[in-house]
Design a protein around this motif. Structure first.
Motif: not given
Length: 803
Positions: A163-171, A544-552, A173-180, A436-438
């Motif tokens: 459950t903890a890793h799920l949002p990290y993975i789907i974001k 890694t997730y940390e390398e791939a993501r940044r907040y804008v 991979l570009g899956l989140a928010y689109s009804g995938n 750690d999911p990150a």
């Protein structure tokens, strides 16, 4: 869709198809006296195509409108045809008054060479270009598809770690928010497999994701005399549906029934229950045929799970390979299925694509029912067909199979995010409960080649990001003329609520995908839904997730918002945005504190929206927290040079926000658990390697045990691989509180031959730590010399040191 015909007389003069070697390109000119407000829709009806999944790029006035992935059966030996009409949306911004040019071009897959050209061909019998009289709901280029994976801990467990890793993975991979769509379940025959499943489903709802569930284990079901399910099986399904039925949209009858020697009659009975009872509990439910493996009879290819003297693959033997018997299930389920790996989907016998054509006896315009593929992917041994000339053959194999599914399927789920040599992410020595999911890291199939993650992100961002299209204008059109650089910007708030869960989204997704083998810069002005300030996440390349993501933050839309990205070859970038005024103040969750080397404490927490975090600390339990760090970029922080023996209290909040995380406490100590990588565990009870591994797998739900009531002389031994300074051993029995060693003797050795006893005593309930005077050794031996009416169990074994 309400459309009207354009004057496209030139379309009658087109050739019968395109061929990468002899006729790789077609240019169609047409004139517009006005630009259609809602753009135009190009449609092409494919009669035949080679099995290589040829790609047709469509350029409108030199701007890429999309790339159609074409499925075909030529070269497979199939006796049936596959015909399909593909759609492609051309936005009005790519049109002009006067003469327009639509260029259709054969393009190679990213990893192939010119050798692929002769295998990249198709024929067509109808091409049309129509103006849209109303806004299109989707910036389609080919087919509307959904994709996803499965996120489970240790293959089967939907626990807190998953459950903890799920949002990290789907974001990521570009899956989140689109009804995938994700595969879920928690098998009924696997203990603890559903320990956090409801929260898991709630996360999917929060991220506007669907799921296909598979729960009931079918291997031991004995049907009633009338062919119906026994009450025990009905109760399991009923209980599952009543608890989770509002969360999932699809239910899969079974998994590879021939390969796992399952009964057709049982599968029919499950499908019957789903239609009559399951849909009463969950009226929105769609049923899915079994995940076909198309396994033949036992004499042709043996399978496991044999019972008794009869050797068979399914009951009746080989029924899964028989189209007529599969059709019995297809007639009473809503969607078809079919598993495939490598290039098996186009195998003449046993291929998911070709076998479905046998079942339905061909195709006039796609398959006669929608196809939800609950497993696809590649293993580490799969490579692309050498005829296509790919240099990165393992990468090319995954790219080709996913593109194939875009061409002929509707929904398709990659095997699993964490799963041995089929994996997307690093799985070795990873327990999602303690990981750690990150820090999640990409799993590379082969050094020097593209990862499955990078390929899946590229194709997901291009084809499986859904929502109402947003207007955009390229600012560097000349630089990107005839380049395979794709822009996709959508408003997910326009998506209909998901069936059952009523999930929705408020995100704007802006994607940039580079299908070129050279770096490309794209500069684009997107008209956002609101004139306001936006913020959110940006995902690009990174190991890694940390390398791939940044907040804008601070993205001022007027309502136009300009994006400029320089994309590496094959890179895909996604922005996940929403108005800053709609971003809630959210406290970081799951704050933990762990002792690390040098009287220090490692803090970890789950991410919250924001650009950084502030860390607070107090000495003792009741003193006021004081800030010790600000604007920490990661979701972790190390607090150093603490006082040994002092209790510390910690809290974390997002920088600039007010909500503090739940507090956590730890007593500083120089003792830290040693890294267990490479440890070898043995016993004198002849337990399996798998059972022995449960001592050091990081999962308190698993355990090693003696298999019988405690007797004197039982022994466990650990080889740490090298010598260490040692001061304590922890044998966690918290999940089995009465299974503590009645009397223990602990020994240490440098060579595994000469042993020194370092401590002994009587075990006690709720005591798991066994300290001793500092000593040194490579091997540790624990001997249980008491007797008792319980097993001796160890859920987790740790050895502590000051190193």
């Amino acid at each position: 869709m309400d459309t009207s015909e354009l004057d496209t007389g030139d379309l009658k003069k087109v050739p019968s198809g395109l061929n990468g070697k002899s006729l790789p390109e077609l240019r169609i000119s047409y004139s517009l006296t006005h630009i259609p407000d809602n753009g135009v829709l190009f449609q092409v009806s494919i009669l035949d195509a080679y099995k290589s999944v040829p790609q047709m790029a469509a350029f409108s006035n030199s701007q890429l409108s999309g790339i159609i992935q074409i499925a075909g059966v030529a070269g497979t030996g199939s006796g049936y045809d596959f015909r399909k009409t593909y759609d492609l949306y051309i936005p009005k911004e790519q049109l002009k008054i006067g003469t327009n040019e639509l260029k259709l071009k054969v393009v190679r897959s990213m990893y192939a060479s010119s050798a692929e050209d002769q295998y990249s061909w198709w024929t067509w019998d109808d091409l049309s270009l129509r103006s849209l009289n109303s806004p299109i709901s989707e910036p389609i280029h080919g087919s509307y598809v959904l994709t996803g994976t499965m996120v489970a801990n240790k293959q089967f467990y939907f626990d807190t770690g998953a459950t903890a890793h799920l949002p990290y993975i789907i974001k990521w991979l570009g899956l989140a928010y689109s009804g995938n769509i994700m595969r879920t379940g928690g098998a009924s025959d696997v203990g603890f497999s559903r320990s956090d499943l409801e929260n898991y489903y709630k996360v999917l709802k929060d991220y506007n994701m669907q799921s296909v569930a598979l729960y009931l284990y079918t291997g031991n079901i004995k049907l009633n005399a009338d062919g119906s399910l026994p009450d025990s099986a009905k109760k399991k399904l009923t209980d599952y549906f009543r608890q989770y039925g509002s969360y999932f949209q699809y239910y899969e009858v079974d998994n590879e029934p021939g390969l796992f020697n399952r009964s057709k009659a049982v599968n029919l009975a499950i499908a019957d229950w789903l239609n009559k009872e399951g849909k009463q509990i969950a009226p929105h439910l769609k049923t899915v045929a079994p995940g076909w493996a198309y396994w033949p009879a036992y004499k042709e290819d043996s399978c496991g799970n044999q019972r008794g003297d009869v050797k068979q693959c399914g009951d009746p033997d080989g029924w899964e390979r028989d189209p007529a018997q599969r059709l019995e299930l297809e007639k009473i389920t809503d969607l078809t299925n079919g598993h495939s790996y490598g290039d098996s989907y186009v195998a003449k016998n046993g291929g998911s694509f070709t076998e479905n054509l046998k079942t339905f006896q061909g195709s006039n315009d796609g398959l006669p029912k929608k196809m939800l593929v609950s497993e696809f992917g590649t293993s580490d041994t799969h490579v692309d067909d050498y005829h296509y000339g790919a240099k990165e053959r393992t990468s090319a194999a995954f790219d080709r199979i996913m593109r194939a599914h875009i061409g002929y399927a509707d929904m398709f789920v990659q095997h699993a995010a964490f799963f041995y040599n089929f994996s997307l992410f690093q799985f070795k020595n990873v327990n999602l409960k303690t990981h750690d999911p990150a820090k999640t890291e990409i799993y590379y199939t082969k050094e020097g080649e593209d990862s499955r993650v990078r390929i899946m992100r590229r194709l997901s961002l291009a084809y499986a990001t859904h929502g109402a299209p947003l207007t955009y204008n390229l600012l560097n059109k000349s630089a990107l003329a005839d380049k395979l650089v794709y822009v996709r910007a959508v408003d997910t708030s326009k998506l209909a609520p998901l069936a059952g869960s009523d999930a929705t989204s408020n995100k704007v997704l802006v994607n940039f995908v580079n299908f070129e083998n050279t770096p490309q810069t794209v500069s684009v002005k997107v008209t956002m839904p609101k004139q306001t300030i936006y913020e959110g996440e940006r995902f690009g390349d990174g190991n890694t997730y940390e390398e791939a993501r940044r907040y804008v933050t601070g993205l001022q839309a007027k309502p136009e918002l300009t994006f400029t990205e320089t994309l590496a070859p094959g890179e895909a970038v996604q922005y996940i945005l929403q108005p800053s005024s709609e971003v809630a103040d959210e406290a970081p969750k799951s704050l933990t504190a762990t002792a690390v080397r040098g009287t220090s404490v490692q803090l970890n927490w789950l991410e919250s929206p924001g650009t950084g975090y502030d860390v607070f600390r107090a000495e003792g339990a009741d003193n006021q927290l004081r800030q010790i760090a600000s604007k920490v970029q990661a979701t972790s922080y190390t607090d150093r040079a603490l006082k040994e023996g002092v209790l510390y209290t910690y809290g974390v909040r997002v920088t600039g926000k007010t909500l503090l995380s739940a507090k956590t406490q730890i007593t500083a100590t120089g003792l830290v658990p040693l890294d267990r990588t490479g440890w070898k565990v043995s016993d004198n009870l002849n337990m399996s390697e798998k059972k022995l591994s449960y001592m050091i797998d990081g999962d308190l739900s698993t355990r090693w045990d003696s298999g019988k009531n405690m007797t004197s002389g039982e022994m466990v031994q650990i080889d740490m691989g090298s010598s260490h300074s040692l001061e304590a051993i922890e044998m966690d029995t918290s999940k089995s509180p009465y299974d503590y060693p009645r009397i223990y003797n602990i020994y240490v050795s440098e060579d595994g031959q000469n042993w020194q006893q370092i401590t002994s005593g009587r075990g006690r309930k709720d005591v798991s730590m066994y300290p001793f005077a500092q000593t040194r050794g490579r091997y540790v031996r624990i001997v249980q010399t008491g007797t008792g009416g319980n097993f001796w169990s160890i859920h987790e074994l740790q050895i502590y040191s000051r190193e």
